[in-house]
Scaffold this active site. Structure first.
Site, PDB file in Angstrom:
ATOM      1  N   ARG A   1     -19.826   7.437   8.125  1.00 18.54           N
ATOM      2  CA  ARG A   1     -19.892   6.005   7.814  1.00 18.54           C
ATOM      3  C   ARG A   1     -18.904   5.205   8.667  1.00 18.54           C
ATOM      4  O   ARG A   1     -19.180   4.058   9.027  1.00 18.54           O
ATOM      5  CB  ARG A   1     -19.644   5.774   6.327  1.00 18.54           C
ATOM      6  CG  ARG A   1     -20.823   6.210   5.459  1.00 18.54           C
ATOM      7  CD  ARG A   1     -20.733   5.656   4.051  1.00 18.54           C
ATOM      8  NE  ARG A   1     -19.642   6.253   3.295  1.00 18.54           N
ATOM      9  CZ  ARG A   1     -19.729   7.372   2.593  1.00 18.54           C
ATOM     10  NH1 ARG A   1     -20.874   8.042   2.556  1.00 18.54           N
ATOM     11  NH2 ARG A   1     -18.694   7.833   1.932  1.00 18.54           N
TER      12      ARG A   1
ATOM     13  N   LEU B   1     -17.577  -4.536   2.317  1.00 20.54           N
ATOM     14  CA  LEU B   1     -18.704  -3.723   1.834  1.00 20.54           C
ATOM     15  C   LEU B   1     -18.572  -3.381   0.355  1.00 20.54           C
ATOM     16  O   LEU B   1     -19.262  -2.494  -0.148  1.00 20.54           O
ATOM     17  CB  LEU B   1     -18.818  -2.434   2.667  1.00 20.54           C
ATOM     18  CG  LEU B   1     -18.955  -2.642   4.182  1.00 20.54           C
ATOM     19  CD1 LEU B   1     -19.026  -1.306   4.905  1.00 20.54           C
ATOM     20  CD2 LEU B   1     -20.182  -3.497   4.517  1.00 20.54           C
TER      21      LEU B   1
ATOM     22  N   TYR C   1       0.825  -1.217   0.000  1.00 17.36           N
ATOM     23  CA  TYR C   1       0.000   0.000   0.000  1.00 17.36           C
ATOM     24  C   TYR C   1       0.862   1.272   0.000  1.00 17.36           C
ATOM     25  O   TYR C   1       0.352   2.349  -0.301  1.00 17.36           O
ATOM     26  CB  TYR C   1      -0.914   0.053   1.227  1.00 17.36           C
ATOM     27  CG  TYR C   1      -1.880  -1.092   1.369  1.00 17.36           C
ATOM     28  CD1 TYR C   1      -2.129  -1.994   0.330  1.00 17.36           C
ATOM     29  CD2 TYR C   1      -2.562  -1.289   2.573  1.00 17.36           C
ATOM     30  CE1 TYR C   1      -3.007  -3.041   0.492  1.00 17.36           C
ATOM     31  CE2 TYR C   1      -3.454  -2.332   2.738  1.00 17.36           C
ATOM     32  CZ  TYR C   1      -3.672  -3.209   1.699  1.00 17.36           C
ATOM     33  OH  TYR C   1      -4.550  -4.240   1.871  1.00 17.36           O
TER      34      TYR C   1
END
Length: 269
Positions: free
Chosen positions: A246, A200, A57
């Site tokens: 969220r 998700l 990453y």
């Protein structure tokens, strides 16, 4: 927050945060690292302590920076990172050690809570050799737990046959449309904690509609229903959001339980 106990005795928060687009220009996976810790600091303020990053990453240093900026003790956090399953990092013992030291330096920490092999490679016979180096770091207390990512039953089984220290975690893709029930069951049967990345993502409109219908019973969103379903079946989840609201919702999944019928509907999606 709820926790699971890993093979070496560490306690892992069952909900964490993915980070693969954090600290990058335009929040793009391939974007240039800009060092922005906004989303990480938001998550820490909300109560997140479990963060998942990787050498691939390129943003381990951003995660380490956020931990420092929080002002909280390092011991408050559970940090996961991953060594790539590439020859550059797996060719020999020295290559593996370079990867571990690279992660330690980038995260600016003296130890890492969970260190994963990011993905398997074709020559399974080479993987135990990499694992033995990681086991030595566990012996030294530098890596508290070690595990794998994206391993299927054959790959995990091969490692289990040759490991002195049982893998703590198998981090795999799991979401509606690709629950990956087989490897989740196999992992649990072998006392390896399954952890869902991208829980998700790739959720169809049809699935969202069915999940939202279940959510009306609890005043929960379709995303919260997914996360609840996963943790009820023993899967750790690491959702990722750049939105503070969220992020908060992803933690609000401990005040209800799904019925057996609801779990069957979700499993069929």
């Amino acid at each position: 927050m709820e926790f699971v106990t890993l093979s070496m005795g560490s306690t892992l928060p069952i909900v964490g945060s993915g980070t693969n687009t954090f600290g990058k220009v335009d929040r793009n996976y391939m974007g240039e690292i800009n060092g922005d810790t906004t989303e990480l600091k938001d998550a820490i303020t909300l109560g997140y302590r479990h963060f998942d990053t990787a050498i691939s990453y390129r943003n381990e240093a951003v995660v380490g920076k956020a931990v420092k900026e929080s002002g909280l003790p390092r011991s408050e956090f559970f940090l996961t990172t991953k060594i790539p399953g590439k020859e550059e990092y797996t060719a020999n013992e020295a290559a593996v050690r370079r990867g571990v030291e690279e992660s330690l330096a980038a995260l600016d920490t003296s130890y890492i809570d969970l260190y994963l092999i990011h993905h398997p490679w074709d020559n399974l016979a080479e993987i135990p050799g990499v694992w033995r180096v990681l086991e030595e770091y566990v012996d030294q207390g530098i890596l508290k737990e070690i595990g794998v990512s994206n391993f299927d039953e054959k790959e995990l089984g091969h490692l289990l046959e040759h490991a002195r220290i049982r893998p703590a975690v198998n981090q795999i893709e799991s979401h509606p449309g690709k629950w990956n029930d087989g490897i989740i069951s196999y992992s649990l049967e072998n006392q390896v904690i399954p952890e869902a990345w991208g829980p998700l993502t790739r959720v169809s409109d049809e699935a969202q509609e069915a999940l939202s219908a279940i959510g009306t019973n609890y005043n929960k969103t379709w995303a919260q229903i997914i996360l609840r379903y996963q943790i009820e079946r023993g899967v750790v989840v690491i959702p990722k959001s750049h939105n503070k609201e969220r992020q908060a919702l992803n933690l609000e999944i401990f005040d209800f339980e799904l019925t057996e019928d609801e779990r069957k509907i979700i499993a069929s999606l």
